[in-house]
Every structure is written in structure tokens, then in C-alpha cells.
Motif scaffolding. Structure first.
Motif, mmCIF file in Angstrom:
data_model
loop_
_atom_site.group_PDB
_atom_site.id
_atom_site.type_symbol
_atom_site.label_atom_id
_atom_site.label_comp_id
_atom_site.label_asym_id
_atom_site.label_seq_id
_atom_site.Cartn_x
_atom_site.Cartn_y
_atom_site.Cartn_z
ATOM 1 N N GLN A 235 0.822 -1.211 0.000
ATOM 2 C CA GLN A 235 0.000 0.000 0.000
ATOM 3 C C GLN A 235 0.852 1.255 0.000
ATOM 4 O OE1 GLN A 235 -2.973 -0.044 3.039
ATOM 5 N NE2 GLN A 235 -4.069 1.716 2.244
ATOM 6 N N VAL A 236 1.878 1.282 0.843
ATOM 7 C CA VAL A 236 2.758 2.450 0.908
ATOM 8 C C VAL A 236 3.491 2.648 -0.421
ATOM 9 C CG1 VAL A 236 4.819 3.404 2.022
ATOM 10 C CG2 VAL A 236 3.039 2.328 3.406
ATOM 11 N N ALA A 237 3.915 1.554 -1.030
ATOM 12 C CA ALA A 237 4.602 1.656 -2.328
ATOM 13 C C ALA A 237 3.677 2.247 -3.388
ATOM 14 C CB ALA A 237 5.102 0.278 -2.763
ATOM 15 N N GLN A 238 2.400 1.822 -3.381
ATOM 16 C CA GLN A 238 1.432 2.353 -4.338
ATOM 17 C C GLN A 238 1.149 3.835 -4.093
ATOM 18 O OE1 GLN A 238 0.040 0.900 -7.046
ATOM 19 N NE2 GLN A 238 1.340 -0.877 -6.673
ATOM 20 N N VAL A 239 1.104 4.227 -2.816
ATOM 21 C CA VAL A 239 0.861 5.633 -2.473
ATOM 22 C C VAL A 239 1.999 6.504 -2.993
ATOM 23 C CG1 VAL A 239 0.779 7.259 -0.530
ATOM 24 C CG2 VAL A 239 -0.602 5.177 -0.482
ATOM 25 N N LYS A 240 3.230 6.067 -2.762
ATOM 26 C CA LYS A 240 4.391 6.837 -3.211
ATOM 27 C C LYS A 240 4.434 6.907 -4.738
ATOM 28 C CE LYS A 240 8.247 5.945 -0.948
ATOM 29 N NZ LYS A 240 9.299 5.123 -0.283
ATOM 30 N N THR A 241 4.045 5.821 -5.401
ATOM 31 C CA THR A 241 4.003 5.828 -6.862
ATOM 32 C C THR A 241 2.969 6.827 -7.377
ATOM 33 O OG1 THR A 241 4.698 3.512 -6.996
ATOM 34 C CG2 THR A 241 3.551 4.421 -8.907
ATOM 35 N N ALA A 242 1.796 6.844 -6.725
ATOM 36 C CA ALA A 242 0.729 7.763 -7.144
ATOM 37 C C ALA A 242 1.165 9.212 -6.983
ATOM 38 C CB ALA A 242 -0.532 7.489 -6.330
ATOM 39 N N ILE A 243 1.759 9.533 -5.843
ATOM 40 C CA ILE A 243 2.193 10.907 -5.602
ATOM 41 C C ILE A 243 3.276 11.305 -6.593
ATOM 42 C CG2 ILE A 243 3.338 12.439 -3.946
ATOM 43 C CD1 ILE A 243 1.943 10.875 -1.713
ATOM 44 N N GLY A 244 4.224 10.397 -6.831
ATOM 45 C CA GLY A 244 5.321 10.705 -7.744
ATOM 46 C C GLY A 244 4.893 10.871 -9.178
ATOM 47 N N SER A 245 3.764 10.236 -9.548
ATOM 48 C CA SER A 245 3.324 10.305 -10.942
ATOM 49 C C SER A 245 2.553 11.578 -11.258
ATOM 50 C CB SER A 245 2.441 9.089 -11.266
ATOM 51 O OG SER A 245 1.216 9.143 -10.545
ATOM 52 N N GLY A 246 2.271 12.393 -10.234
ATOM 53 C CA GLY A 246 1.451 13.581 -10.466
ATOM 54 C C GLY A 246 2.172 14.717 -11.173
ATOM 55 N N GLY A 247 3.510 14.719 -11.097
ATOM 56 C CA GLY A 247 4.255 15.798 -11.744
ATOM 57 C C GLY A 247 3.948 17.141 -11.115
ATOM 58 N N LEU A 248 4.086 18.186 -11.899
ATOM 59 C CA LEU A 248 3.919 19.539 -11.379
ATOM 60 C C LEU A 248 2.451 19.916 -11.196
ATOM 61 C CD1 LEU A 248 5.445 22.068 -10.502
ATOM 62 C CD2 LEU A 248 5.326 22.880 -12.880
ATOM 63 N N PHE A 249 1.617 19.608 -12.181
ATOM 64 C CA PHE A 249 0.211 20.032 -12.147
ATOM 65 C C PHE A 249 -0.779 18.884 -12.071
ATOM 66 C CE2 PHE A 249 2.452 23.522 -14.352
ATOM 67 C CZ PHE A 249 2.167 24.550 -13.463
ATOM 68 N N GLY A 250 -0.304 17.643 -12.008
ATOM 69 C CA GLY A 250 -1.192 16.502 -11.816
ATOM 70 C C GLY A 250 -1.810 15.977 -13.093
ATOM 71 N N GLN A 251 -2.443 14.827 -12.962
ATOM 72 C CA GLN A 251 -3.095 14.180 -14.097
ATOM 73 C C GLN A 251 -4.528 14.654 -14.296
ATOM 74 O OE1 GLN A 251 -2.661 9.897 -13.704
ATOM 75 N NE2 GLN A 251 -0.544 10.077 -13.008
ATOM 76 N N GLY A 252 -5.017 15.457 -13.366
ATOM 77 C CA GLY A 252 -6.372 15.986 -13.466
ATOM 78 C C GLY A 252 -7.325 15.263 -12.533
ATOM 79 N N LEU A 253 -8.249 16.011 -11.944
ATOM 80 C CA LEU A 253 -9.236 15.434 -11.037
ATOM 81 C C LEU A 253 -10.053 14.376 -11.773
ATOM 82 C CD1 LEU A 253 -9.943 15.970 -8.054
ATOM 83 C CD2 LEU A 253 -11.829 17.401 -8.852
ATOM 84 N N PHE A 254 -10.234 13.219 -11.157
ATOM 85 C CA PHE A 254 -10.932 12.060 -11.716
ATOM 86 C C PHE A 254 -10.155 11.392 -12.850
ATOM 87 C CE2 PHE A 254 -14.230 14.873 -10.037
ATOM 88 C CZ PHE A 254 -14.934 14.012 -9.202
ATOM 89 N N GLU A 255 -8.869 11.735 -12.984
ATOM 90 C CA GLU A 255 -8.069 11.196 -14.085
ATOM 91 C C GLU A 255 -6.830 10.430 -13.617
ATOM 92 O OE1 GLU A 255 -8.989 11.292 -17.177
ATOM 93 O OE2 GLU A 255 -10.727 12.600 -16.860
#
Length: 376
Positions: A235-255
Motif C-alpha cells: 500500500q505504501v509503495a502504491q501511495v508513493k508511486t501515485a504521488i510521484g506520478s502527479g508531476g507539477l500540475f497533476g493528471q487531473g481530477l478524476f483522471e
């Protein structure tokens, strides 16, 4: 009829007298939390959790307004009763009335929702400690004799919470109490003894069966994420992956790919910050953190301007609660702290957490009236 119509106006008038920056930040975080919860749960539950989040927020704001309506002297007089009710609720959790959720017996199930008494305990301990420590005749730092009553006030709810066991809430309560004790000050030798005792408590928690097996697994996964690759380590690994994949402005809400793919269990509670990181990006995540810290700054601002000991102690204790809880939640999302199940104030989904956070806002508004009445 006229009285019924005027009541909402009175509520709005009370909220309008609250510190504007504090109210704006709390409302902004609440709205962000509802949006992030909606995004994290839309793929399985549609708008159900978002609607519940709105209901929780409305109840929380109403609770804040109710607390603000109290006379500050009445609030202080009610402190022992509030504390006693919180203790009774914590005791009830340990009886057949309590329910075990996610490995911790921390809840009382009632029709339609669940109550977590440890959240109530944060509010109760704040007003109880402030009442005990206020208006001291001796300006010198607290010695061991003067600390007996305050430490007893802290120890009872802390022990009941550890029996659940709820290590995260115990940490928050401990540091809330430390924040309050910093106002009058504590003698150095007492601080040294307290630090030694705290180290002993941590050692006991780590190396004896005091903690539940799942809590020890969380601590082990923090030290070595590969120790529990299919559980909390995953779970922690997935959380860190999600945060790291957002970049500067993110993938967009609901995306967000991880969020919308459902790769992170219970993402809308403990790990809601990962939704902000993935879908709103670094800019959005920093904005959430800035609002959380702004709430703390405004509480300390009210404390600094207060001429009343009780008001000052309440605000400093609340600031300690919010800064510790915020840093702990962010730390476990970023892999910098063990996972303890502590929610992100105003943002994580949960009625008990939302109610306690808005009750804290109501407390700040209430004790502000002490200064206004003196100026008047």
C-alpha cells in the motif's frame, strides 16, 4: 416562526465573527477533501461518499457554531463534564458496544454511521488541560508536584486509547498535551525524566504485545517495505508511486491512473493526500499543505493576541494537535513515518474526524470572545 427563521442568521453571524483567515482555510480544506473523496470513490460508489462528506461538513460547521454560541465562562465550567463524557465514550469502546475496524477496537456503531471516541477525546483533553493549567498564581515553570493533576488528566484517556489499541491517536494526544504544557513551561529535570519515560514507553510498545500484530507489521514495513509486500508495504509503495506520478500540475481530477484504478485501499481516508499528489500534482499538494499549516498559524495568532490564560492554552493545544496530525499523515503518505491511521485534518473522509476538526474551530471562535468582551 420568526425565531426559527432567525436561527440560521445567528449561526452565520457567529461564524462571521470568527478569524476570517482560519474560517477560510478550514472551509477550503473541507471542500478539497470532499472533492478528493469523490474522485477516490467515484469508480465504485459514484457520489455516495461525497454526499456523506457534505453532510458531515454541514454537521461539523453546525457544531462549531454551537460551541461559539457558548459563553467562554460556560465553556470553561463545562470542561470537567466534557472530559467525563469523553472518558465514558472511550470506556464504551472497550465493552461489547465497541466495534473493531481495520484491526483496532476504536469505534461505536450506531444506525447510519460510526463514532470514534478518540476524536472526541482530543477536544475534551484540550479544554480539560486548559482549565487545569489556567490562572496559575505561580509564574515559575511547572515542577513535578504541579504536574501531578495535568499528567493524570492526560494519562487516563491515553491509557484507554492504548487499550484499543490506537497508537496514532495516542501520539496525537500526547503531543497535544506537550503543546499545552509548553505555555506555562516545565522545569528541565522534569523534561529529562519525561523524555526518558517516553523512550521507555516506545520500547515497550515495540518489543512487547502492547501493539496489535497489524500495528507491529506497519512499523516493520516502515523500516523494511519488503517485509510485508502484499500488505501495508504494498500500500505504501502504491501511495508513493501515485504521488510521484502527479508531476507539477497533476493528471487531473478524476483522471489519476492509480486513484481511478483502485490500486490503493482506503485511499479516501488515511491516504487521501495521494489523490492530491496524483491528480492535482505538486502545486495542488503544496496548496493543501499550505492551508493545513495556515490553520495552525492562525490558531497561534489568536493565542498570541489573547490576554486570557484559558484562551491561550486552548489555542496552543489545538495548534499542537493539528500540526502533529498533519505532519504524521503527510509523513506516512510520503513513506517518512510509519502508517498509524491518523487522518489529514478536514481532508480525510470520516464523520468523527470532521466533527472534531470543526469543533476545534468553534473552540477558537469561542475563546476569541474573551478578548472581545474585555476590549468592549
Amino acid at each position: 416562526m420568526n425565531a426559527a427563521r432567525s436561527e440560521p442568521r445567528r449561526v452565520l453571524a457567529d461564524l462571521a465573527r470568527l478569524d476570517l483567515g482560519l474560517l477560510t482555510a478550514a472551509a477550503g480544506l473541507t471542500g478539497i477533501g470532499i472533492l478528493l473523496t469523490w474522485s477516490a470513490t467515484a469508480h465504485v460508489s459514484g457520489t455516495a461518499f461525497a454526499v456523506r462528506g457534505v453532510i458531515n461538513a454541514v454537521i461539523g460547521v453546525g457544531l462549531a457554531a454551537l460551541i461559539m454560541r457558548l459563553d467562554p465562562r460556560t465553556l470553561r465550567a463545562l470542561a470537567p463534564a466534557i472530559y467525563l463524557v469523553a472518558l465514558l465514550a472511550l470506556l464504551a469502546v472497550l465493552t461489547p458496544l465497541g466495534s473493531t475496524i481495520n484491526g483496532s477496537r476504536s469505534w461505536i456503531e450506531v444506525p447510519g454511521f460510526s463514532i470514534q471516541p478518540s476524536e472526541m477525546a482530543k477536544v475534551a483533553l484540550t479544554v480539560a488541560l486548559a482549565s487545569v493549567l489556567a490562572d496559575r498564581d505561580d509564574p515559575r515553570p511547572l515542577g513535578l508536584r504541579q504536574l501531578r493533576l495535568p499528567l493524570a488528566v492526560v494519562a487516563v484517556p491515553l491509557a484507554l486509547i492504548m487499550l484499543q489499541p490506537d497508537f496514532g491517536s495516542a501520539v496525537v494526544l500526547t503531543l497535544l498535551a506537550v503543546s499545552a504544557l509548553l505555555v506555562p513551561g516545565v522545569r528541565r529535570r522534569v523534561l529529562l525524566g519525561a523524555g526518558t519515560a517516553l523512550a521507555g514507553v516506545v520500547a515497550v510498545a515495540l518489543f512487547t504485545p502492547v501493539l496489535a500484530p497489524y500495528q507491529r507489521d506497519r512499523l516493520l514495513a516502515f523500516v523494511d517495505p519488503t517485509a510485508d509486500p502484499s500488505g501495508i508495504g504494498y500500500q505504501v509503495a502504491q501511495v508513493k508511486t501515485a504521488i510521484g506520478s502527479g508531476g507539477l500540475f497533476g493528471q487531473g481530477l478524476f483522471e489519476g491512473r492509480s486513484t481511478q484504478g483502485g490500486f490503493i485501499p482506503f485511499q479516501y481516508t488515511d491516504f487521501v493526500f495521494s489523490v492530491a499528489g496524483e491528480e492535482l500534482g505538486f502545486v495542488g499538494a503544496v496548496g493543501v499543505v499550505a492551508l493545513e499549516l495556515f490553520v495552525v498559524v492562525r490558531m497561534l495568532h489568536v493565542a498570541r493576541r489573547s490576554e486570557d490564560d484559558f484562551a491561550r492554552l486552548v489555542c496552543v493545544a489545538l495548534a499542537g494537535w493539528f500540526v502533529v496530525q498533519t505532519l504524521e499523515n503527510l509523513g506516512m503518505n510520503l513513506g517518512l513515518m510509519p502508517v498509524t491511521g491518523v487522518p489529514l485534518p478536514f481532508v480525510s473522509y470520516g464523520g468523527s474526524s470532521m466533527f472534531s476538526c470543526w469543533a476545534a474551530i468553534g473552540l477558537v471562535g469561542n475563546v476569541q470572545k474573551t478578548r472581545r468582551s474585555r476590549l468592549g
